[in-house]
Design a protein around this motif. Structure first.
Motif, PDB file in Angstrom:
ATOM      1  N   ASN A  91     -34.703  -2.049  23.032  1.00 16.55           N
ATOM      2  CA  ASN A  91     -35.101  -2.943  21.943  1.00 16.55           C
ATOM      3  C   ASN A  91     -35.456  -4.327  22.472  1.00 16.55           C
ATOM      4  N   TRP A  92     -34.665  -4.805  23.416  1.00 19.97           N
ATOM      5  CA  TRP A  92     -34.913  -6.132  23.992  1.00 19.97           C
ATOM      6  C   TRP A  92     -36.242  -6.166  24.750  1.00 19.97           C
ATOM      7  N   ILE A  93     -36.507  -5.126  25.538  1.00 18.91           N
ATOM      8  CA  ILE A  93     -37.770  -5.066  26.288  1.00 18.91           C
ATOM      9  C   ILE A  93     -38.957  -5.038  25.332  1.00 18.91           C
ATOM     10  N   GLN A  94     -38.838  -4.248  24.269  1.00 15.24           N
ATOM     11  CA  GLN A  94     -39.924  -4.177  23.302  1.00 15.24           C
ATOM     12  C   GLN A  94     -40.130  -5.535  22.614  1.00 15.24           C
ATOM     13  N   THR A 460     -30.386 -12.597  21.898  1.00 15.33           N
ATOM     14  CA  THR A 460     -29.188 -12.545  22.737  1.00 15.33           C
ATOM     15  C   THR A 460     -28.573 -11.148  22.651  1.00 15.33           C
ATOM     16  N   ASP A 461     -27.558 -10.911  23.482  1.00 11.15           N
ATOM     17  CA  ASP A 461     -26.861  -9.618  23.435  1.00 11.15           C
ATOM     18  C   ASP A 461     -26.256  -9.396  22.043  1.00 11.15           C
ATOM     19  N   GLU A 462     -25.665 -10.447  21.478  1.00 10.23           N
ATOM     20  CA  GLU A 462     -25.068 -10.340  20.140  1.00 10.23           C
ATOM     21  C   GLU A 462     -26.146 -10.037  19.096  1.00 10.23           C
ATOM     22  N   ASP A 463     -27.304 -10.692  19.230  1.00 10.58           N
ATOM     23  CA  ASP A 463     -28.400 -10.426  18.298  1.00 10.58           C
ATOM     24  C   ASP A 463     -28.795  -8.953  18.337  1.00 10.58           C
ATOM     25  N   LEU A 464     -28.921  -8.417  19.536  1.00 10.90           N
ATOM     26  CA  LEU A 464     -29.336  -7.021  19.696  1.00 10.90           C
ATOM     27  C   LEU A 464     -28.341  -6.067  19.048  1.00 10.90           C
ATOM     28  N   ILE A 465     -27.054  -6.333  19.248  1.00  7.67           N
ATOM     29  CA  ILE A 465     -26.020  -5.471  18.675  1.00  7.67           C
ATOM     30  C   ILE A 465     -26.056  -5.530  17.153  1.00  7.67           C
ATOM     31  N   GLU A 466     -26.186  -6.739  16.611  1.00  7.55           N
ATOM     32  CA  GLU A 466     -26.182  -6.908  15.161  1.00  7.55           C
ATOM     33  C   GLU A 466     -27.427  -6.321  14.511  1.00  7.55           C
ATOM     34  N   LEU A 467     -28.573  -6.513  15.163  1.00  7.20           N
ATOM     35  CA  LEU A 467     -29.820  -5.984  14.612  1.00  7.20           C
ATOM     36  C   LEU A 467     -29.832  -4.458  14.623  1.00  7.20           C
ATOM     37  N   GLU A 468     -29.279  -3.868  15.667  1.00  5.54           N
ATOM     38  CA  GLU A 468     -29.223  -2.403  15.742  1.00  5.54           C
ATOM     39  C   GLU A 468     -28.337  -1.853  14.625  1.00  5.54           C
ATOM     40  N   ALA A 469     -27.222  -2.553  14.352  1.00  5.74           N
ATOM     41  CA  ALA A 469     -26.340  -2.120  13.255  1.00  5.74           C
ATOM     42  C   ALA A 469     -27.062  -2.231  11.913  1.00  5.74           C
ATOM     43  N   GLN A 470     -27.855  -3.290  11.748  1.00  2.31           N
ATOM     44  CA  GLN A 470     -28.576  -3.469  10.498  1.00  2.31           C
ATOM     45  C   GLN A 470     -29.639  -2.403  10.301  1.00  2.31           C
ATOM     46  N   VAL A 471     -30.291  -1.992  11.387  1.00  2.00           N
ATOM     47  CA  VAL A 471     -31.311  -0.944  11.300  1.00  2.00           C
ATOM     48  C   VAL A 471     -30.708   0.328  10.716  1.00  2.00           C
ATOM     49  N   GLN A 472     -29.542   0.726  11.230  1.00  2.00           N
ATOM     50  CA  GLN A 472     -28.895   1.944  10.761  1.00  2.00           C
ATOM     51  C   GLN A 472     -28.462   1.807   9.300  1.00  2.00           C
ATOM     52  N   LYS A 473     -27.934   0.647   8.947  1.00  2.00           N
ATOM     53  CA  LYS A 473     -27.456   0.415   7.583  1.00  2.00           C
ATOM     54  C   LYS A 473     -28.606   0.448   6.576  1.00  2.00           C
ATOM     55  N   GLU A 474     -29.696  -0.250   6.903  1.00  2.52           N
ATOM     56  CA  GLU A 474     -30.799  -0.354   5.951  1.00  2.52           C
ATOM     57  C   GLU A 474     -31.600   0.941   5.871  1.00  2.52           C
ATOM     58  N   ALA A 475     -31.577   1.750   6.919  1.00  2.00           N
ATOM     59  CA  ALA A 475     -32.263   3.039   6.860  1.00  2.00           C
ATOM     60  C   ALA A 475     -31.627   3.918   5.783  1.00  2.00           C
ATOM     61  N   LEU A 476     -30.286   3.880   5.701  1.00  2.35           N
ATOM     62  CA  LEU A 476     -29.585   4.652   4.677  1.00  2.35           C
ATOM     63  C   LEU A 476     -29.851   4.078   3.283  1.00  2.35           C
ATOM     64  N   GLU A 477     -29.799   2.743   3.164  1.00  2.00           N
ATOM     65  CA  GLU A 477     -30.038   2.104   1.871  1.00  2.00           C
ATOM     66  C   GLU A 477     -31.451   2.372   1.377  1.00  2.00           C
ATOM     67  N   SER A 478     -32.408   2.343   2.304  1.00  2.00           N
ATOM     68  CA  SER A 478     -33.806   2.555   1.931  1.00  2.00           C
ATOM     69  C   SER A 478     -34.010   3.952   1.364  1.00  2.00           C
ATOM     70  N   GLN A 479     -33.347   4.945   1.970  1.00  2.00           N
ATOM     71  CA  GLN A 479     -33.468   6.318   1.486  1.00  2.00           C
ATOM     72  C   GLN A 479     -32.846   6.456   0.098  1.00  2.00           C
ATOM     73  N   GLU A 480     -31.692   5.802  -0.104  1.00  2.00           N
ATOM     74  CA  GLU A 480     -31.021   5.870  -1.405  1.00  2.00           C
ATOM     75  C   GLU A 480     -31.875   5.228  -2.496  1.00  2.00           C
ATOM     76  N   ILE A 481     -32.455   4.076  -2.174  1.00  2.00           N
ATOM     77  CA  ILE A 481     -33.271   3.366  -3.153  1.00  2.00           C
ATOM     78  C   ILE A 481     -34.544   4.139  -3.461  1.00  2.00           C
ATOM     79  N   ALA A 482     -35.167   4.709  -2.413  1.00  2.00           N
ATOM     80  CA  ALA A 482     -36.406   5.466  -2.617  1.00  2.00           C
ATOM     81  C   ALA A 482     -36.184   6.650  -3.551  1.00  2.00           C
ATOM     82  N   SER A 483     -35.011   7.279  -3.455  1.00  2.00           N
ATOM     83  CA  SER A 483     -34.737   8.448  -4.292  1.00  2.00           C
ATOM     84  C   SER A 483     -34.411   8.078  -5.733  1.00  2.00           C
ATOM     85  N   SER A 484     -34.083   6.795  -5.975  1.00  2.00           N
ATOM     86  CA  SER A 484     -33.686   6.390  -7.329  1.00  2.00           C
ATOM     87  C   SER A 484     -34.727   5.528  -8.023  1.00  2.00           C
ATOM     88  N   ILE A 485     -35.832   5.222  -7.347  1.00  2.00           N
ATOM     89  CA  ILE A 485     -36.833   4.327  -7.929  1.00  2.00           C
ATOM     90  C   ILE A 485     -37.390   4.872  -9.239  1.00  2.00           C
TER      91      ILE A 485
END
Length: 559
Positions: A91-94, A460-485
């Motif tokens: 993720n950092w390299i990208q 930073t290293d902390e940014d990378l860790i936090e952003l990766e956690a957010q990606v996983q969290k929002e992927a689940l939320e996005s699927q839930e919201i898409a199914s209930s729209i």
């Protein structure tokens, strides 16, 4: 019914067979990196159901695909900490590549060691034998490149500096291109990407200090990417392209995204990929320029100047013969690119001033503390502020930033370095005054300067860790919201429109009856009526439809 089911199964098998093993390998790798099935489908131009079908056969594919099989086997057997480090390092390299930062082998190796140490300290785990032996060797790097398909990454001996020689000669080359194509300042465009930490506060605010102790994701690290651009004349600001990591955030539930004041796109890393850029170029840039040329009685043609970002594919030059695409020389973005010469800085300053203005208003009018305002501030409000802040960027600012790249469009008396940049200093002063109106906050100009510059700093290293956690969290939320729209669509009914009109008329009546300045209240009432005329048309249309349906009911045949 059974024969139909058999037929469907046969179709699915034909679909799976028609996709090459290389594409299947890419699907598994993208899924392993956190991409959703929808994102993978868009990336590889496949339907979501096709991607899901292939992922169901993952175990069989692992044994059939040597590259994926070896990769997945390694993932299962290798130290989990090293595997996690490699995901974050990728993720950092990208991210560095997206920001056009040259990388060397030493830099990547040091980052790998830094991330693994941060993960180790964060989790409080003891080093395993494998982690102790990990040295980020050249051999490891070559295997890492293979595992993450980084075959095209250019690793240099040392970071390249800005190329002043190329920057001095390119304006002359560009002038010849402009003259040969007979392009006017209205027909020459530049666009550039920029990151925006849309909820970030100055480090002096207690919100920033409390983030260290707050559980879960730090919203200040939540970043999106914007593509901003205009023409030399400064009279056409292109509609911003916004790329966010979630396709269906909760704040946008049931909104039609095509009606937003930005072009809304999503991928897990919030990056402008080559596929998204090509889609923007084809579906948005070309139609917008074509309409602009028509409105201004200009021949339909344009010159688009881009830098060499990985998300800018060379192939777009062949899409429309009327749109010529020219790339800046490598390592000249900071010296020549117009949007990078003051426009983006002004936009971010406007955005921050607007955010603080809203926080102050919420505090002074409603007694809302900054902490509560910060928690309630969502991506919908962010989109509104982006649109308004982009509107605030002046035509003079948009035009002035072209002086380095196109000095031949300006009079010799005009300074070649003036880009309206002092405007940012004035806005910064406004932000400081606004921030210090909030209780228990002491913010200086340096704090605001640091915050504005932090948008372009590396993760930073902390940014990378936090952003990766957010990606996983929002992927689940996005699927839930898409199914209930579809369960609760927004709708402006006749009753809701009637209530809105009544409230507006009452407000206008108060202005008229209490303002001694008749001309002022009269003008305001006229403007309000003109502003909501589109809703009056909608009301009349709905009322006509309702009346027609009632009449039709009388002529229905009796059963």
């Amino acid at each position: 019914m059974p024969p139909k089911q058999d037929s469907n199964n046969k179709v699915k098998k034909r679909v799976r067979k028609s996709i090459t093993m290389e594409v299947k390998s890419k699907i598994l790798k993208l899924k392993d990196r956190g991409y959703s099935t929808s994102s993978i489908g868009r990336e590889l131009n496949l339907s979501r159901t096709t991607v899901q079908t292939i992922l169901k056969d993952k175990e069989k594919l692992l044994t059939a695909l040597p590259s994926v099989s070896s990769n997945s086997t390694i993932i299962r057997k290798r130290n989990a900490l090293i595997y996690e480090m490699e995901k974050l390092l990728y993720n950092w390299i990208q991210d560095q590549t997206q920001r056009r930062v040259p990388l060397s082998l030493d830099i990547i190796q040091n980052k790998a060691l830094s991330i693994i140490n941060t993960l180790q300290n964060k989790r409080g785990e003891n080093n395993s034998d494998e982690t102790k032996c990990f040295s980020a060797s050249r051999g490891w790097f070559m295997r890492f490149k293979t595992r993450y398909s980084l075959h095209n990454i250019r690793v240099q001996g040392e970071a390249a500096s800005a190329d002043h020689v190329a920057a001095q000669s390119f304006p002359g080359i560009l002038k010849e291109i402009i003259e040969s194509g007979d392009y006017s300042p209205k027909q020459i465009f530049n666009v550039d990407e920029t990151g925006l930490f849309w909820k970030k506060m100055p480090s002096r605010t207690f919100i920033s200090q409390e983030e260290k102790s707050m559980p879960g994701f730090k919203a200040a690290k939540d970043r999106l990417t914007l593509l901003l651009g205009s023409n030399v004349e400064g009279d056409l600001k292109l509609k911003p392209l916004l790329v966010y990591r979630s396709e269906n955030p909760r704040a946008l539930k049931n909104y039609v995204k095509s009606t937003l004041p930005v072009i809304w796109k999503a991928n897990p890393k919030a990056w402008v990929t080559s596929i998204l850029f090509e889609e923007w170029f084809t579906k948005h840039f070309i139609p917008e320029v074509k309409q602009y040329c028509s409105n201004n009685n200009l021949a339909y043609k344009a010159l688009l100047i881009l830098d060499n970002a990985p998300g800018h594919p060379v192939r777009i030059a062949d899409i429309d013969p009327q749109i010529k695409v020219v790339f800046l020389p490598p390592n000249t973005t900071s010296l020549l690119q117009p949007m990078d010469q003051g426009v983006i800085a002004s936009f971010k300053a406007y955005y921050l001033r607007r955010t603080f203005s809203q926080a102050v208003k919420a505090n002074e009018n409603d007694g809302m503390e900054l902490r509560d305002f910060w928690k309630s501030y969502n991506i919908l409000q962010c989109v509104k502020n982006i649109a308004t802040s982009w509107d605030e960027v002046t035509p003079n600012n948009l035009k002035g930033v072209w002086k380095k790249l196109c000095p031949f469009f300006f009079e010799p008396s005009e300074s070649s370095t003036s880009t309206d940049q002092p405007n940012v200093d004035e806005i910064t002063t406004d932000i400081v005054h606004l921030a210090n109106r909030l209780p228990d906050i002491a913010v200086t100009t340096d704090d605001i300067d640091d915050l504005l510059s932090s948008h372009s700093q590396e993760l930073t290293d902390e940014d990378l860790i936090e952003l990766e956690a957010q990606v996983q969290k929002e992927a689940l939320e996005s699927q839930e919201i898409a199914s209930s729209i579809s369960d609760s669509e927004k709708e402006l009914t006749l009753k809701k429109l009637s209530v809105a009109f009544a409230n507006l008329k009452n407000a206008m009546k108060i202005f008229e009856e209490n303002d001694p300045n008749f001309e002022r209240s009269f003008n305001v009432n006229n403007k309000i009526c003109a502003a909501y005329h589109c809703y009056q048309d909608l009301y009349d249309s709905k009322k006509k439809e309702a009346k027609q349906s009632r009449i039709d009911s009388f002529f229905k045949p009796k059963v």
